[in-house]
Design a protein around this motif. Structure first.
Motif, PDB file in Angstrom:
ATOM      1  N   VAL A   1       0.901  -1.186  -0.066  1.00 24.98           N
ATOM      2  CA  VAL A   1       0.002  -0.106   0.190  1.00 24.98           C
ATOM      3  C   VAL A   1       0.898   1.219  -0.013  1.00 24.98           C
ATOM      4  O   VAL A   1       1.951   1.370   0.799  1.00 24.98           O
ATOM      5  CB  VAL A   1      -0.992   0.110   1.337  1.00 24.98           C
ATOM      6  CG1 VAL A   1      -1.547   1.388   1.313  1.00 24.98           C
ATOM      7  CG2 VAL A   1      -1.937  -1.096   1.029  1.00 24.98           C
ATOM      8  N   ARG A   2       0.639   2.158  -0.969  1.00 22.77           N
ATOM      9  CA  ARG A   2       1.337   3.416  -1.048  1.00 22.77           C
ATOM     10  C   ARG A   2       0.401   4.552  -0.350  1.00 22.77           C
ATOM     11  O   ARG A   2      -0.674   4.644  -0.887  1.00 22.77           O
ATOM     12  CB  ARG A   2       1.827   3.792  -2.405  1.00 22.77           C
ATOM     13  CG  ARG A   2       2.614   4.957  -2.654  1.00 22.77           C
ATOM     14  CD  ARG A   2       3.082   5.322  -4.158  1.00 22.77           C
ATOM     15  NE  ARG A   2       3.763   4.277  -4.577  1.00 22.77           N
ATOM     16  CZ  ARG A   2       5.005   3.806  -4.620  1.00 22.77           C
ATOM     17  NH1 ARG A   2       6.013   4.532  -3.881  1.00 22.77           N
ATOM     18  NH2 ARG A   2       5.655   2.861  -5.197  1.00 22.77           N
ATOM     19  N   ALA A   3       0.891   5.270   0.445  1.00 31.07           N
ATOM     20  CA  ALA A   3      -0.001   6.670   1.069  1.00 31.07           C
ATOM     21  C   ALA A   3       0.695   7.683   1.074  1.00 31.07           C
ATOM     22  O   ALA A   3       1.976   7.876   1.092  1.00 31.07           O
ATOM     23  CB  ALA A   3      -0.254   5.955   2.379  1.00 31.07           C
TER      24      ALA A   3
ATOM     25  N   GLY B   1       6.944   8.130  -4.529  1.00 35.69           N
ATOM     26  CA  GLY B   1       6.660   9.082  -3.272  1.00 35.69           C
ATOM     27  C   GLY B   1       5.937   8.244  -2.200  1.00 35.69           C
ATOM     28  O   GLY B   1       5.460   7.243  -2.423  1.00 35.69           O
ATOM     29  N   GLY B   2       5.677   9.053  -1.193  1.00 35.90           N
ATOM     30  CA  GLY B   2       4.858   8.638   0.150  1.00 35.90           C
ATOM     31  C   GLY B   2       5.334   7.339   0.842  1.00 35.90           C
ATOM     32  O   GLY B   2       6.827   7.459   0.698  1.00 35.90           O
TER      33      GLY B   2
ATOM     34  N   PHE C   1       1.274   9.295  10.194  1.00 37.99           N
ATOM     35  CA  PHE C   1       0.154  10.178   9.919  1.00 37.99           C
ATOM     36  C   PHE C   1       1.107  11.702   9.753  1.00 37.99           C
ATOM     37  O   PHE C   1       2.076  11.871  10.453  1.00 37.99           O
ATOM     38  CB  PHE C   1      -0.982  10.409  10.878  1.00 37.99           C
ATOM     39  CG  PHE C   1      -1.888   9.271  10.822  1.00 37.99           C
ATOM     40  CD1 PHE C   1      -2.135   8.706   9.670  1.00 37.99           C
ATOM     41  CD2 PHE C   1      -2.540   8.851  12.160  1.00 37.99           C
ATOM     42  CE1 PHE C   1      -3.019   7.634   9.825  1.00 37.99           C
ATOM     43  CE2 PHE C   1      -3.233   7.856  11.899  1.00 37.99           C
ATOM     44  CZ  PHE C   1      -3.468   7.191  10.924  1.00 37.99           C
ATOM     45  N   SER C   2       0.716  12.446   8.840  1.00 45.00           N
ATOM     46  CA  SER C   2       1.189  13.784   8.472  1.00 45.00           C
ATOM     47  C   SER C   2       0.112  14.356   7.667  1.00 45.00           C
ATOM     48  O   SER C   2      -0.977  14.270   7.562  1.00 45.00           O
ATOM     49  CB  SER C   2       2.345  13.335   7.677  1.00 45.00           C
ATOM     50  OG  SER C   2       2.028  13.143   6.415  1.00 45.00           O
ATOM     51  N   GLU C   3       0.543  15.721   7.098  1.00 42.29           N
ATOM     52  CA  GLU C   3      -0.251  16.461   6.210  1.00 42.29           C
ATOM     53  C   GLU C   3      -0.776  15.658   5.025  1.00 42.29           C
ATOM     54  O   GLU C   3      -1.815  16.035   4.712  1.00 42.29           O
ATOM     55  CB  GLU C   3       0.600  17.689   5.869  1.00 42.29           C
ATOM     56  CG  GLU C   3      -0.208  18.704   5.119  1.00 42.29           C
ATOM     57  CD  GLU C   3      -1.518  19.450   5.910  1.00 42.29           C
ATOM     58  OE1 GLU C   3      -2.263  19.673   5.456  1.00 42.29           O
ATOM     59  OE2 GLU C   3      -0.868  19.378   7.052  1.00 42.29           O
ATOM     60  N   ASN C   4      -0.008  14.782   4.528  1.00 47.51           N
ATOM     61  CA  ASN C   4      -0.477  13.888   3.365  1.00 47.51           C
ATOM     62  C   ASN C   4      -1.042  12.692   3.616  1.00 47.51           C
ATOM     63  O   ASN C   4      -1.602  12.003   2.857  1.00 47.51           O
ATOM     64  CB  ASN C   4       0.498  13.989   2.375  1.00 47.51           C
ATOM     65  CG  ASN C   4       1.134  15.105   1.945  1.00 47.51           C
ATOM     66  OD1 ASN C   4       0.585  16.064   1.581  1.00 47.51           O
ATOM     67  ND2 ASN C   4       2.475  15.351   1.581  1.00 47.51           N
ATOM     68  N   VAL C   5      -0.976  12.179   4.976  1.00 49.01           N
ATOM     69  CA  VAL C   5      -1.540  11.022   5.296  1.00 49.01           C
ATOM     70  C   VAL C   5      -2.415  11.084   6.410  1.00 49.01           C
ATOM     71  O   VAL C   5      -1.851  11.300   7.497  1.00 49.01           O
ATOM     72  CB  VAL C   5      -0.473   9.812   5.583  1.00 49.01           C
ATOM     73  CG1 VAL C   5      -1.169   8.512   5.955  1.00 49.01           C
ATOM     74  CG2 VAL C   5       0.494   9.802   4.314  1.00 49.01           C
ATOM     75  N   LYS C   6      -3.866  10.897   6.210  1.00 51.77           N
ATOM     76  CA  LYS C   6      -4.361  11.138   7.640  1.00 51.77           C
ATOM     77  C   LYS C   6      -5.605  10.033   7.232  1.00 51.77           C
ATOM     78  O   LYS C   6      -6.075   9.617   6.380  1.00 51.77           O
ATOM     79  CB  LYS C   6      -5.346  12.678   7.415  1.00 51.77           C
ATOM     80  CG  LYS C   6      -4.220  13.679   7.611  1.00 51.77           C
ATOM     81  CD  LYS C   6      -5.000  14.976   7.404  1.00 51.77           C
ATOM     82  CE  LYS C   6      -4.147  16.373   7.609  1.00 51.77           C
ATOM     83  NZ  LYS C   6      -4.453  17.483   7.263  1.00 51.77           N
ATOM     84  N   PRO C   7      -6.215   9.887   8.714  1.00 51.86           N
ATOM     85  CA  PRO C   7      -7.509   8.666   8.579  1.00 51.86           C
ATOM     86  C   PRO C   7      -8.718   9.700   8.097  1.00 51.86           C
ATOM     87  O   PRO C   7      -8.725  10.873   8.137  1.00 51.86           O
ATOM     88  CB  PRO C   7      -7.462   8.375   9.926  1.00 51.86           C
ATOM     89  CG  PRO C   7      -7.034   9.622  10.926  1.00 51.86           C
ATOM     90  CD  PRO C   7      -5.955  10.302   9.874  1.00 51.86           C
TER      91      PRO C   7
END
Length: 200
Positions: A28-30, A38-39, A73-79
């Motif tokens: 899985v790429r997030a 990226g990611g 979790f970051s600015e680009n990875v959120k639930p």
């Protein structure tokens, strides 16, 4: 080990399972909008495909992937919140779809960047008239635009349908892509919460 992800294949008058992938073959790429770049990339540990899934009708179409490690979790990875059990989204409600699938039905060319579109929820009664009463179950959600032209397409299956920052649907199936008056069909997260909640 041992779990398998089945590819959806329809055969007349029978249901056939075709082995697609095992967990070790899936990642899985997030946090990236560029295909295969990226990611964060995480290995899948376990596949939980709904045992009620029906290949012939595409009913109960939901699979849960458990990752070997946690996402950062970051600015680009959120639930994202899930639709509540039995939550109903009214006809005409705006929804967003995202995916890496083809832009045109029958094309084999995949975009290099993540695609998105704005569509609207189509009442289940209306959707049943566009397909057939038996094809559209309570575990399905329909969405599209009357004039056509914006829709999920081949390769988008499993992607999100988002309403007000809530995961309302999962791209499932449809008749071609973007045809006028023919909405796409999505797995209804609200109608599938009983199964999904087992893994929360």
């Amino acid at each position: 080990m041992g779990q398998k992800l089945w590819k959806c294949v329809r055969f007349p008058n029978k249901s056939v399972k075709v082995i697609k992938k095992q967990p070790i073959q899936l990642e899985v790429r997030a946090g990236s909008t560029i295909r295969e770049k990226g990611g964060q990339v995480l290995q899948v540990e376990t596949i939980h495909q709904n045992p009620e899934f029906n290949l012939k009708t595409i009913d109960y179409d939901v699979t849960i992937l458990k990752l070997k490690s946690n996402l950062n979790f970051s600015e680009n990875v959120k639930p994202i919140d899930l639709a509540d059990a039995n939550q109903v989204f009214e006809n005409g409600k705006q929804a967003m779809i995202f995916g890496w699938g083809t832009k045109n039905y029958g094309s084999s060319k995949l975009p290099s960047e993540l695609q998105s579109g704005v569509i609207q929820i189509v009442d289940r009664k209306i959707c049943r008239k566009r397909y057939s009463k038996d094809q559209i179950t309570d575990r399905m959600l329909c969405a599209g635009i009357e004039q056509g032209g914006i829709d999920a397409c081949q390769g988008d299956s499993g992607g999100p349908l988002v309403i007000d920052n809530v995961l309302a649907g999962i791209t499932s199936w449809g008749s071609a892509c973007g045809k006028p008056h023919i909405p796409g069909v999505y797995s209804n997260v609200a109608g599938l919460r009983k199964y999904i909640d087992k893994f929360l």
